[in-house]
Structures are given as C-alpha cells and as structure tokens.
Design an enzyme around this catalytic site. Structure first.
Site, PDB file in Angstrom:
ATOM      1  N   TYR A 151      12.306  19.442  25.560  1.00  0.00           N
ATOM      2  CA  TYR A 151      11.768  20.608  24.866  1.00  0.00           C
ATOM      3  C   TYR A 151      12.866  21.565  24.410  1.00  0.00           C
ATOM      4  O   TYR A 151      12.706  22.280  23.427  1.00  0.00           O
ATOM      5  CB  TYR A 151      10.728  21.344  25.718  1.00  0.00           C
ATOM      6  CG  TYR A 151      11.149  21.649  27.132  1.00  0.00           C
ATOM      7  CD1 TYR A 151      12.000  22.714  27.425  1.00  0.00           C
ATOM      8  CD2 TYR A 151      10.661  20.886  28.189  1.00  0.00           C
ATOM      9  CE1 TYR A 151      12.365  22.993  28.723  1.00  0.00           C
ATOM     10  CE2 TYR A 151      11.020  21.170  29.495  1.00  0.00           C
ATOM     11  CZ  TYR A 151      11.871  22.220  29.757  1.00  0.00           C
ATOM     12  OH  TYR A 151      12.235  22.500  31.049  1.00  0.00           O
TER      13      TYR A 151
ATOM     14  N   GLU B  20       1.866  28.217   5.123  1.00  0.00           N
ATOM     15  CA  GLU B  20       1.194  26.924   5.121  1.00  0.00           C
ATOM     16  C   GLU B  20       2.188  25.787   4.879  1.00  0.00           C
ATOM     17  O   GLU B  20       2.093  24.720   5.511  1.00  0.00           O
ATOM     18  CB  GLU B  20       0.093  26.884   4.049  1.00  0.00           C
ATOM     19  CG  GLU B  20      -1.070  27.809   4.311  1.00  0.00           C
ATOM     20  CD  GLU B  20      -0.886  29.214   3.743  1.00  0.00           C
ATOM     21  OE1 GLU B  20      -1.902  29.902   3.549  1.00  0.00           O
ATOM     22  OE2 GLU B  20       0.268  29.626   3.514  1.00  0.00           O
TER      23      GLU B  20
ATOM     24  N   ASN C 283      -3.948 -14.317   2.127  1.00  0.00           N
ATOM     25  CA  ASN C 283      -4.431 -13.082   2.737  1.00  0.00           C
ATOM     26  C   ASN C 283      -3.821 -12.857   4.116  1.00  0.00           C
ATOM     27  O   ASN C 283      -3.481 -13.803   4.825  1.00  0.00           O
ATOM     28  CB  ASN C 283      -5.957 -13.110   2.904  1.00  0.00           C
ATOM     29  CG  ASN C 283      -6.692 -12.918   1.603  1.00  0.00           C
ATOM     30  OD1 ASN C 283      -7.278 -13.851   1.074  1.00  0.00           O
ATOM     31  ND2 ASN C 283      -6.661 -11.707   1.089  1.00  0.00           N
TER      32      ASN C 283
ATOM     33  N   ILE D   4       2.251   0.960  -4.586  1.00  0.00           N
ATOM     34  CA  ILE D   4       2.862  -0.336  -4.282  1.00  0.00           C
ATOM     35  C   ILE D   4       2.214  -1.432  -5.120  1.00  0.00           C
ATOM     36  O   ILE D   4       2.897  -2.324  -5.646  1.00  0.00           O
ATOM     37  CB  ILE D   4       2.745  -0.638  -2.777  1.00  0.00           C
ATOM     38  CG1 ILE D   4       3.552   0.382  -1.973  1.00  0.00           C
ATOM     39  CG2 ILE D   4       3.241  -2.053  -2.460  1.00  0.00           C
ATOM     40  CD1 ILE D   4       3.311   0.322  -0.478  1.00  0.00           C
TER      41      ILE D   4
ATOM     42  N   ARG E 140      -0.084  -4.817 -10.647  1.00  0.00           N
ATOM     43  CA  ARG E 140      -1.514  -4.992 -10.407  1.00  0.00           C
ATOM     44  C   ARG E 140      -2.299  -4.418 -11.591  1.00  0.00           C
ATOM     45  O   ARG E 140      -2.042  -3.308 -12.045  1.00  0.00           O
ATOM     46  CB  ARG E 140      -1.907  -4.283  -9.108  1.00  0.00           C
ATOM     47  CG  ARG E 140      -3.398  -4.038  -8.922  1.00  0.00           C
ATOM     48  CD  ARG E 140      -4.150  -5.322  -8.607  1.00  0.00           C
ATOM     49  NE  ARG E 140      -5.598  -5.080  -8.554  1.00  0.00           N
ATOM     50  CZ  ARG E 140      -6.262  -4.756  -7.446  1.00  0.00           C
ATOM     51  NH1 ARG E 140      -5.613  -4.614  -6.298  1.00  0.00           N
ATOM     52  NH2 ARG E 140      -7.565  -4.571  -7.482  1.00  0.00           N
TER      53      ARG E 140
ATOM     54  N   ARG F 233      -5.563 -10.950  -8.877  1.00  0.00           N
ATOM     55  CA  ARG F 233      -4.615  -9.824  -8.824  1.00  0.00           C
ATOM     56  C   ARG F 233      -3.307 -10.273  -8.181  1.00  0.00           C
ATOM     57  O   ARG F 233      -3.314 -11.146  -7.294  1.00  0.00           O
ATOM     58  CB  ARG F 233      -5.221  -8.626  -8.083  1.00  0.00           C
ATOM     59  CG  ARG F 233      -5.431  -8.690  -6.579  1.00  0.00           C
ATOM     60  CD  ARG F 233      -6.483  -9.635  -6.095  1.00  0.00           C
ATOM     61  NE  ARG F 233      -7.787  -9.463  -6.673  1.00  0.00           N
ATOM     62  CZ  ARG F 233      -8.762  -8.748  -6.127  1.00  0.00           C
ATOM     63  NH1 ARG F 233      -8.539  -8.119  -4.982  1.00  0.00           N
ATOM     64  NH2 ARG F 233      -9.937  -8.694  -6.666  1.00  0.00           N
TER      65      ARG F 233
ATOM     66  N   ASP G 208      -3.166  -6.938  -3.624  1.00  0.00           N
ATOM     67  CA  ASP G 208      -4.295  -6.109  -3.213  1.00  0.00           C
ATOM     68  C   ASP G 208      -3.987  -5.561  -1.826  1.00  0.00           C
ATOM     69  O   ASP G 208      -3.687  -6.322  -0.906  1.00  0.00           O
ATOM     70  CB  ASP G 208      -5.562  -6.968  -3.184  1.00  0.00           C
ATOM     71  CG  ASP G 208      -6.826  -6.129  -3.084  1.00  0.00           C
ATOM     72  OD1 ASP G 208      -6.764  -4.939  -3.442  1.00  0.00           O
ATOM     73  OD2 ASP G 208      -7.858  -6.662  -2.662  1.00  0.00           O
TER      74      ASP G 208
ATOM     75  N   ASP H  28      -5.837  -3.032   0.900  1.00  0.00           N
ATOM     76  CA  ASP H  28      -7.042  -2.271   1.225  1.00  0.00           C
ATOM     77  C   ASP H  28      -6.899  -1.610   2.584  1.00  0.00           C
ATOM     78  O   ASP H  28      -6.370  -2.207   3.526  1.00  0.00           O
ATOM     79  CB  ASP H  28      -8.269  -3.185   1.260  1.00  0.00           C
ATOM     80  CG  ASP H  28      -8.687  -3.656  -0.119  1.00  0.00           C
ATOM     81  OD1 ASP H  28      -8.527  -2.879  -1.075  1.00  0.00           O
ATOM     82  OD2 ASP H  28      -9.166  -4.803  -0.243  1.00  0.00           O
TER      83      ASP H  28
ATOM     84  N   PRO I  68     -15.923  -1.304   3.104  1.00  0.00           N
ATOM     85  CA  PRO I  68     -17.279  -1.858   3.010  1.00  0.00           C
ATOM     86  C   PRO I  68     -17.305  -3.385   3.067  1.00  0.00           C
ATOM     87  O   PRO I  68     -16.434  -4.047   2.503  1.00  0.00           O
ATOM     88  CB  PRO I  68     -17.768  -1.362   1.638  1.00  0.00           C
ATOM     89  CG  PRO I  68     -16.867  -0.239   1.274  1.00  0.00           C
ATOM     90  CD  PRO I  68     -15.553  -0.519   1.923  1.00  0.00           C
TER      91      PRO I  68
ATOM     92  N   PHE J 223     -11.672 -13.688   5.350  1.00  0.00           N
ATOM     93  CA  PHE J 223     -10.262 -13.473   5.024  1.00  0.00           C
ATOM     94  C   PHE J 223      -9.764 -12.113   5.510  1.00  0.00           C
ATOM     95  O   PHE J 223      -8.557 -11.864   5.517  1.00  0.00           O
ATOM     96  CB  PHE J 223     -10.018 -13.623   3.515  1.00  0.00           C
ATOM     97  CG  PHE J 223     -10.793 -12.656   2.644  1.00  0.00           C
ATOM     98  CD1 PHE J 223     -10.288 -11.406   2.341  1.00  0.00           C
ATOM     99  CD2 PHE J 223     -12.020 -13.021   2.122  1.00  0.00           C
ATOM    100  CE1 PHE J 223     -10.985 -10.525   1.534  1.00  0.00           C
ATOM    101  CE2 PHE J 223     -12.726 -12.148   1.308  1.00  0.00           C
ATOM    102  CZ  PHE J 223     -12.222 -10.892   1.009  1.00  0.00           C
TER     103      PHE J 223
END
Length: 275
Positions: A59, A79, A180, A201, A207, A216, A219, A221, A240, A247
């Site tokens: 510390y 801020e 994948n 990226i 892409r 593509r 990818d 996600d 989703p 995969f």
C-alpha cells in the site's frame, strides 16, 4: 476474483496530494490540494498466512504511485482523474481485482460555503468469454491474428484459448466450413467498449457485414461478460442462441465446462450434453 462478495480490502484514506486538475486555467497552473480515498479489492489470505509482502499489494507503493500519477497528469474534470487513475492502478498492480477510488477536492472554486466535492468510481477486471470464427481465406491466420490483437490490447488479458475445431456453417447460407474456437480473457473495458474493440479487429481483417450468417474472414462474438445479463441496440449478453450452437459449446466446454449460463442456469457441459 470476479465476485467481490467476501473479498478482502486494503484501504487508503485521506492521502494528500498537491496536483494540477481543474476546469479553470489557474487551477491547472497554480494547483491545489486533493485527497484520495482508495479501497483495493484483493485476496490477502496467502500473504496473511505466510507473512510475506510479495504475496500482497504494497500500500505504501500504491500511495507513491497515486501521488506521482496525480502530479504527472493534468485534467479538467475530477471524473477524468478518477477514471484514468483507477485503470492505471489496476494495470500496474496485478493482485488488485477492482478498486473504489474517490478524488476529493476541498478547494473547489464554489462561491458558497461547502465542505468538499468529490467523485467516486468503482472499476475492476471482468472475466469474459469470446467466440472466434473464420471461413474465408487463411482461416487459421485470421484467428491467430485476432488472438494476437486481443493480447496486444492494453486493457485485455488473454488467459486461456480453446482448441480450434472445423464446423459446418450455421444459418442456412451455402458457404465453406468454419474454423471455430473460443478464449477466456479479463478486461477493463465495458461491454460496448469491448464490442467496439472486437469490431476494430474484425475490420482490420477485412470483415464485411453484407449477408446475415454469411461467410466472413473473421468473427468475434462476446459470449459472456462476468454473469452479466445485458441488452442494447447493438449488443446482447449472453450471446443469443448459443445453447443451440455446438461450434460455441464445444470450445466453451474445453475452457470452462462448469461455467453456468446466467439465464439458463445450466453449465456449458450440461448444455453441450443436451444439444
């Protein structure tokens, strides 16, 4: 590390720093006194058992770092000071998982009696799982390039990478097979900041988003972000329909078979078995 319920704390209260932050030019030129309060969330158990400083966060060193950082940078807004200093602390001290940081300004230019104004933030590392895929050109090269770019990002730490698997296309569009995989990482980025980083990226890999579920080069996600359930115009977390995608589930099962889906309440191993 990611669920702070019961986390240990190291607290720094009332650290006095003379620095040069403020909206008005004279504040940034002449400076004034600030006070910093910091709560460092970390695991002190091993250090407490073995009585070794190297197993904990010093510390005193953190206080010196805050002092040097506050003096060495100049911003208009409290801020901004709180945002940037909190991330600087997290990037420097590996054992700190998150931090509460309060910047107090007792000499703020307010034409009324007051005690103090301050800005307080909570920032920390978040565990995320990302899916990677490619079915155009040199697929392995595109995915390796994505992993390298994620590792090079200053606010992302890649921890584990799954094996890459060859899978059939998903969504009914006729196209080449996919390569994948998935990875586990920690990040200081917010969900939408992380999405933007992934898009950058992907864009660097040429892409093109022209056909939904189409071919593509790359990818990326966001599958999970801690246990967050999140929805915006551009992003849904957890991703989703991942429970219907082998995969995704196969690489996730390599990385974290016991990770539990925050909505479905089932582990990756259970979802894969059911699929």
């Amino acid at each position: 590390m990611y669920n702070e319920l019961g986390s240990d704390e190291i607290r720094i209260e009332g650290l006095e720093v003379y620095a040069y932050h403020g909206v008005y030019p004279e504040e940034r030129e002449k400076g004034q006194t600030f006070y910093v309060n910091a709560t460092l969330y970390t695991d002190t158990h091993k250090a407490g058992l073995e009585d070794k400083l190297e197993l904990s966060t010093n510390y005193g060193d953190v206080c010196l770092f805050i002092n040097q950082w506050m003096k060495g940078n100049t911003y208009q807004l409290l801020e901004t000071v709180a945002e940037k200093l909190s991330k600087a602390i997290l990037l420097k001290y590996n054992l700190i998982s998150s931090v509460d940081l309060e910047i107090r300004k007792p000499e703020a230019p307010i034409e009324l009696p007051f005690g103090c104004v301050s800005v307080k933030v909570h920032r920390g590392w978040h565990k995320v799982y990302l899916a990677l895929g490619s079915n155009m050109g040199d697929k392995e090269d595109y995915i390796n390039g994505a992993i390298h770019a994620l590792k090079e990002h200053p606010q992302i730490k890649v921890n584990k990478i799954s094996d890459m698997i060859v899978t059939k296309p998903y969504g009914g569009v006729k196209q080449d097979d996919f390569l994948n995989g998935a990875l586990e990482a920690e990040t200081l980025l917010s969900p939408e900041e992380l999405l933007e980083a992934c898009h950058d990226i992907e864009d660097a890999a040429n892409r093109r988003r022209t056909i939904h579920w189409g071919p593509r080069t790359l990818d990326i996600d966001i599958l999970f972000y801690d246990k967050l359930i999140f929805e915006s115009d551009t992003l849904v977390i957890p991703h989703p329909d991942l429970e219907n995608r082998d995969f995704v589930l196969k690489p996730m099962n390599m990385l974290a078979p016991n990770f539990r889906h925050p909505v479905l309440k089932k582990t990756m191993a259970q979802l894969l078995q059911e699929l």
